[in-house]
Design a protein around this motif. Structure first.
Motif, PDB file in Angstrom:
ATOM      1  N   GLY A 210       0.975  -1.301   0.280  1.00  0.00           N
ATOM      2  CA  GLY A 210       0.310  -0.139  -0.194  1.00  0.00           C
ATOM      3  C   GLY A 210       1.260   1.039  -0.363  1.00  0.00           C
ATOM      4  O   GLY A 210       0.650   2.386  -0.608  1.00  0.00           O
ATOM      5  N   SER A 211       2.148   1.358   0.614  1.00  0.00           N
ATOM      6  CA  SER A 211       2.687   2.028   0.472  1.00  0.00           C
ATOM      7  C   SER A 211       3.474   2.876  -0.815  1.00  0.00           C
ATOM      8  O   SER A 211       3.595   3.891  -1.121  1.00  0.00           O
ATOM      9  N   VAL A 212       3.735   1.617  -1.667  1.00  0.00           N
ATOM     10  CA  VAL A 212       4.679   1.240  -2.675  1.00  0.00           C
ATOM     11  C   VAL A 212       3.872   1.735  -3.640  1.00  0.00           C
ATOM     12  O   VAL A 212       3.657   3.035  -4.428  1.00  0.00           O
ATOM     13  N   ALA A 213       2.350   2.138  -3.276  1.00  0.00           N
ATOM     14  CA  ALA A 213       1.414   2.492  -3.892  1.00  0.00           C
ATOM     15  C   ALA A 213       0.670   3.885  -4.178  1.00  0.00           C
ATOM     16  O   ALA A 213       0.483   4.617  -4.896  1.00  0.00           O
ATOM     17  N   ASN A 214       0.549   4.391  -2.814  1.00  0.00           N
ATOM     18  CA  ASN A 214       0.535   5.453  -2.463  1.00  0.00           C
ATOM     19  C   ASN A 214       1.440   6.394  -2.722  1.00  0.00           C
ATOM     20  O   ASN A 214       1.173   7.732  -3.515  1.00  0.00           O
ATOM     21  N   GLU A 215       2.637   5.760  -2.586  1.00  0.00           N
ATOM     22  CA  GLU A 215       3.991   6.933  -2.871  1.00  0.00           C
ATOM     23  C   GLU A 215       3.773   6.616  -5.264  1.00  0.00           C
ATOM     24  O   GLU A 215       4.453   8.208  -5.663  1.00  0.00           O
ATOM     25  N   LEU A 216       3.563   6.424  -5.899  1.00  0.00           N
ATOM     26  CA  LEU A 216       3.607   5.322  -6.872  1.00  0.00           C
ATOM     27  C   LEU A 216       2.012   6.534  -7.490  1.00  0.00           C
ATOM     28  O   LEU A 216       2.644   7.656  -8.668  1.00  0.00           O
ATOM     29  N   ASP A 217       1.728   6.896  -6.914  1.00  0.00           N
ATOM     30  CA  ASP A 217       0.004   7.626  -6.959  1.00  0.00           C
ATOM     31  C   ASP A 217       0.897   9.181  -6.960  1.00  0.00           C
ATOM     32  O   ASP A 217       0.608   9.981  -8.072  1.00  0.00           O
ATOM     33  N   LYS A 218       1.668   9.316  -6.074  1.00  0.00           N
ATOM     34  CA  LYS A 218       2.474  10.712  -5.559  1.00  0.00           C
ATOM     35  C   LYS A 218       2.896  11.267  -7.018  1.00  0.00           C
ATOM     36  O   LYS A 218       2.772  11.828  -7.339  1.00  0.00           O
ATOM     37  N   ALA A 219       3.993  10.291  -7.684  1.00  0.00           N
ATOM     38  CA  ALA A 219       4.973  10.229  -8.284  1.00  0.00           C
ATOM     39  C   ALA A 219       4.285  10.557 -10.104  1.00  0.00           C
ATOM     40  O   ALA A 219       4.107  11.288 -10.660  1.00  0.00           O
ATOM     41  N   ARG A 220       3.373   9.894 -10.178  1.00  0.00           N
ATOM     42  CA  ARG A 220       2.151   9.550 -11.082  1.00  0.00           C
ATOM     43  C   ARG A 220       1.114  11.297 -11.175  1.00  0.00           C
ATOM     44  O   ARG A 220       1.875  11.774 -12.406  1.00  0.00           O
ATOM     45  N   ARG A 221       0.712  11.944 -10.374  1.00  0.00           N
ATOM     46  CA  ARG A 221       0.447  13.578 -10.046  1.00  0.00           C
ATOM     47  C   ARG A 221       1.299  14.232 -10.641  1.00  0.00           C
ATOM     48  O   ARG A 221       1.835  15.312 -11.299  1.00  0.00           O
ATOM     49  N   LYS A 222       3.206  14.463 -10.118  1.00  0.00           N
ATOM     50  CA  LYS A 222       3.853  14.776 -10.241  1.00  0.00           C
ATOM     51  C   LYS A 222       4.433  14.889 -11.402  1.00  0.00           C
ATOM     52  O   LYS A 222       4.524  16.239 -12.323  1.00  0.00           O
ATOM     53  N   ILE A 223       4.775  13.084 -12.481  1.00  0.00           N
ATOM     54  CA  ILE A 223       5.134  13.506 -13.838  1.00  0.00           C
ATOM     55  C   ILE A 223       3.591  13.948 -14.799  1.00  0.00           C
ATOM     56  O   ILE A 223       4.524  14.611 -15.956  1.00  0.00           O
ATOM     57  N   ASN A 224       2.138  13.991 -14.115  1.00  0.00           N
ATOM     58  CA  ASN A 224       1.688  14.230 -14.908  1.00  0.00           C
ATOM     59  C   ASN A 224       1.418  16.127 -15.300  1.00  0.00           C
ATOM     60  O   ASN A 224       1.254  16.487 -16.500  1.00  0.00           O
ATOM     61  N   ASN A 225       2.032  16.483 -13.616  1.00  0.00           N
ATOM     62  CA  ASN A 225       1.966  18.322 -13.790  1.00  0.00           C
ATOM     63  C   ASN A 225       2.611  18.204 -14.647  1.00  0.00           C
ATOM     64  O   ASN A 225       3.024  19.306 -15.449  1.00  0.00           O
ATOM     65  N   ILE A 226       3.956  17.740 -14.038  1.00  0.00           N
ATOM     66  CA  ILE A 226       5.234  17.560 -15.369  1.00  0.00           C
ATOM     67  C   ILE A 226       5.116  18.039 -17.276  1.00  0.00           C
ATOM     68  O   ILE A 226       5.064  18.810 -18.119  1.00  0.00           O
ATOM     69  N   LEU A 227       4.418  16.936 -17.307  1.00  0.00           N
ATOM     70  CA  LEU A 227       4.102  16.989 -18.909  1.00  0.00           C
ATOM     71  C   LEU A 227       3.344  18.242 -19.175  1.00  0.00           C
ATOM     72  O   LEU A 227       3.478  18.586 -20.495  1.00  0.00           O
ATOM     73  N   GLU A 228       2.043  18.067 -18.288  1.00  0.00           N
ATOM     74  CA  GLU A 228       0.993  18.838 -19.091  1.00  0.00           C
ATOM     75  C   GLU A 228       1.948  20.491 -18.598  1.00  0.00           C
ATOM     76  O   GLU A 228       1.501  21.578 -19.963  1.00  0.00           O
ATOM     77  N   SER A 229       2.576  20.523 -18.091  1.00  0.00           N
ATOM     78  CA  SER A 229       2.957  22.377 -17.932  1.00  0.00           C
ATOM     79  C   SER A 229       4.600  21.833 -19.406  1.00  0.00           C
ATOM     80  O   SER A 229       4.890  22.818 -19.756  1.00  0.00           O
ATOM     81  N   ARG A 230       4.976  21.079 -19.430  1.00  0.00           N
ATOM     82  CA  ARG A 230       5.853  21.350 -20.424  1.00  0.00           C
ATOM     83  C   ARG A 230       4.889  21.326 -22.006  1.00  0.00           C
ATOM     84  O   ARG A 230       5.562  21.767 -23.032  1.00  0.00           O
ATOM     85  N   THR A 231       3.860  20.401 -22.247  1.00  0.00           N
ATOM     86  CA  THR A 231       3.316  20.420 -23.561  1.00  0.00           C
ATOM     87  C   THR A 231       2.940  21.571 -23.611  1.00  0.00           C
ATOM     88  O   THR A 231       2.840  22.596 -24.625  1.00  0.00           O
ATOM     89  N   LEU A 232       1.872  22.213 -22.646  1.00  0.00           N
ATOM     90  CA  LEU A 232       2.008  23.355 -22.185  1.00  0.00           C
ATOM     91  C   LEU A 232       3.320  24.959 -23.024  1.00  0.00           C
ATOM     92  O   LEU A 232       2.262  25.771 -23.522  1.00  0.00           O
ATOM     93  N   PHE A 233       4.094  24.414 -22.140  1.00  0.00           N
ATOM     94  CA  PHE A 233       5.229  25.364 -22.833  1.00  0.00           C
ATOM     95  C   PHE A 233       5.571  25.324 -24.482  1.00  0.00           C
ATOM     96  O   PHE A 233       5.751  26.558 -24.731  1.00  0.00           O
ATOM     97  N   LEU A 234       5.735  24.129 -24.610  1.00  0.00           N
ATOM     98  CA  LEU A 234       6.145  24.252 -26.439  1.00  0.00           C
ATOM     99  C   LEU A 234       5.042  24.397 -27.028  1.00  0.00           C
ATOM    100  O   LEU A 234       5.543  25.633 -28.339  1.00  0.00           O
ATOM    101  N   ARG A 235       3.539  24.455 -26.680  1.00  0.00           N
ATOM    102  CA  ARG A 235       2.511  24.863 -27.760  1.00  0.00           C
ATOM    103  C   ARG A 235       2.659  25.714 -27.900  1.00  0.00           C
ATOM    104  O   ARG A 235       2.729  27.157 -28.851  1.00  0.00           O
ATOM    105  N   ASN A 236       3.401  27.235 -26.610  1.00  0.00           N
ATOM    106  CA  ASN A 236       2.862  28.724 -26.275  1.00  0.00           C
ATOM    107  C   ASN A 236       3.901  28.918 -26.928  1.00  0.00           C
ATOM    108  O   ASN A 236       3.738  29.437 -28.009  1.00  0.00           O
ATOM    109  N   LEU A 237       4.908  28.588 -26.879  1.00  0.00           N
ATOM    110  CA  LEU A 237       6.585  29.170 -27.455  1.00  0.00           C
ATOM    111  C   LEU A 237       6.406  28.604 -28.831  1.00  0.00           C
ATOM    112  O   LEU A 237       6.923  29.769 -29.636  1.00  0.00           O
ATOM    113  N   MET A 238       5.528  27.542 -29.521  1.00  0.00           N
ATOM    114  CA  MET A 238       6.151  27.385 -30.433  1.00  0.00           C
ATOM    115  C   MET A 238       4.643  28.293 -31.663  1.00  0.00           C
ATOM    116  O   MET A 238       4.584  28.782 -32.660  1.00  0.00           O
ATOM    117  N   HIS A 239       3.804  28.518 -30.787  1.00  0.00           N
ATOM    118  CA  HIS A 239       2.575  29.550 -30.949  1.00  0.00           C
ATOM    119  C   HIS A 239       3.737  31.015 -30.903  1.00  0.00           C
ATOM    120  O   HIS A 239       2.782  31.840 -32.069  1.00  0.00           O
TER     121      HIS A 239
END
Length: 425
Positions: A210-239
């Motif tokens: 359970g501890s591993v699963a919860n830590e994975l979920d925290k990592a998933r949220r951070k990765i999703n936020n980073i990916l969304e930020s990167r995608t938004l940055f690149l798209r805005n930059l290119m636009h």
């Protein structure tokens, strides 16, 4: 097999444990049974002594029965019953031995001692949950039933074995129950790897899994936020970059000096190419699965790449069978081949490239020129230069390598007889 290695290991451990326990209990049962038989078999000595004295003194059967009754032993006198028991009983143990008897004798010469050796055989039998002894001598035999003795009972051992068996089985069931969240977690991780970014690993369990699963979920949220930020940055930059590039290109046409107009046009064209390459890299890195892959003829992809590169058909020789097909993302794979054509046009000595299939079935790009001065890995890095006096390689080979990795391939290079050969392996 590999996906269920832990489960298989647990099951193998369970089987080995149960087999080992079963083998130990079986050996213990045989040893205990043998010891029990040997222990009660010793009672035949008492019976033999009573029966021998009966024969020597020639006492009555009433006296023999009385002597046997002292030890709760019953003599079987019915001949039919006796034959039935001897025929149908189970022999537990049989042993032959010699009986020594010493008696004092008187003769004309006086008194002397006489030793008599008698061959005897004792057999212990089991019949209808009763223990019998069959004593045989040269002068006769006797079958008696011992009412004190009972056949060997394995109930206690069986009860103990069943208890241990059940405890081990329940323990492994509990282990398997604990492994179920791990199996579910593996499936969720696989879904996340396939592109389902919204899958949740969160669990209410507080154990190690359970501890591993919860830590994975925290990592998933951070990765999703980073990916969304990167995608938004690149798209805005290119636009934001495309608008000034377009305006700059238009403004360049208003310059009166042809030299200045050509220079600025080249600069803005280069900027537009870099923006498009950045967009392509963002698309490649965001390619999570192969759902956009389809089967295409390789010659069709190459034709599209030649058109995209806007080079003369005479500058490209294609030696690829028309029946060769691949699973690919058409736009990305076409871009990879187009970049290889651009690279050959820029760095080959005769501005010509040959595209062919080698003996291993790999796609090759051959062009005349100098051998690369550095390992291929150096040129795969973005914005590396072969010669400072020439244009940068930019993102060309880096983009090619990224596209090939998305297709499960790698970029390789070899040099032979003045020809650079890049291979999609």
């Amino acid at each position: 097999m590999k996906h269920h290695a832990v489960l298989i290991t647990v099951l193998v451990a369970l089987i080995v444990s149960l087999v080992s326990v079963s083998a130990i209990f079986w050996e213990f049962y045989k040893l205990n049974h043998e010891q029990y038989i040997n222990h009660i078999f010793t009672k035949y000595t008492v019976i033999t002594q009573i029966y021998r004295e009966h024969q020597q003194r020639q006492s009555s059967e009433v006296m023999l029965e009385a002597n046997l009754a002292v030890y709760d032993i019953e003599m079987i006198k019915d001949e039919k019953q006796k034959r039935t028991i001897l025929t149908k009983s189970k022999i537990l143990k049989r042993e032959g031995f010699k009986s020594f008897n010493t008696s004092l004798m008187i003769s004309e010469k006086g008194m002397y001692t006489k030793n008599t050796v008698t061959n005897l055989r004792a057999t212990m039998l089991e019949y209808k949950k009763a223990i019998y002894f069959h004593i045989e001598t040269p002068n006769g035999d006797i079958l008696i039933r011992d009412n004190d003795l009972k056949p060997y009972s394995y109930i206690n051992i069986l009860y103990t074995y069943a208890t241990v068996f059940l405890i081990i089985s329940l323990s492994f069931v509990l282990v398997l129950q604990k492994l179920r969240p791990l199996i579910r977690l593996r499936k969720k991780i696989a879904l996340y790897g396939k592109g389902n970014m919204n899958v949740s690993f969160k669990t209410s369990s507080e154990d190690e899994i359970g501890s591993v699963a919860n830590e994975l979920d925290k990592a998933r949220r951070k990765i999703n936020n980073i990916l969304e930020s990167r995608t938004l940055f690149l798209r805005n930059l290119m636009h934001e970059l495309k608008t000034p590039i377009a305006k700059g290109t238009i403004a360049t046409q208003m310059l009166e000096s042809p030299k200045q107009r050509e220079r600025f046009t080249s600069i803005f064209k280069r900027l537009e190419t870099l923006v498009n390459e950045f967009a392509m890299i963002e698309e490649v890195t965001s390619l999570n699965d192969k759902k956009d892959f389809s089967e295409y003829r390789l010659v069709d992809i190459i034709d599209g790449a030649i058109d995209m590169a806007m080079v003369e058909r005479e500058s490209v020789s294609v030696d690829v069978p028309a029946d060769v097909k691949i699973q690919a993302n058409y736009r990305l794979y076409t871009t990879a081949i187009k970049n290889m054509i651009d690279n050959a046009m820029k760095y080959s000595t005769d501005a010509h490239i040959t595209i062919r299939i080698n003996e291993e079935g790999e796609l090759c790009f051959e062009s005349k020129g100098e051998c690369l001065k550095h390992p291929l890995q150096y040129y795969i890095e973005p914005f590396t230069k072969e010669n400072p006096s020439k244009n940068s390689y930019g993102l060309g080979l880096y983009l090619v390598d990224s596209i090939l990795k998305a297709h499960g391939q790698v970029l390789a290079h070899e040099y032979e007889n003045g020809v650079n050969r890049f291979i999609f392996a």
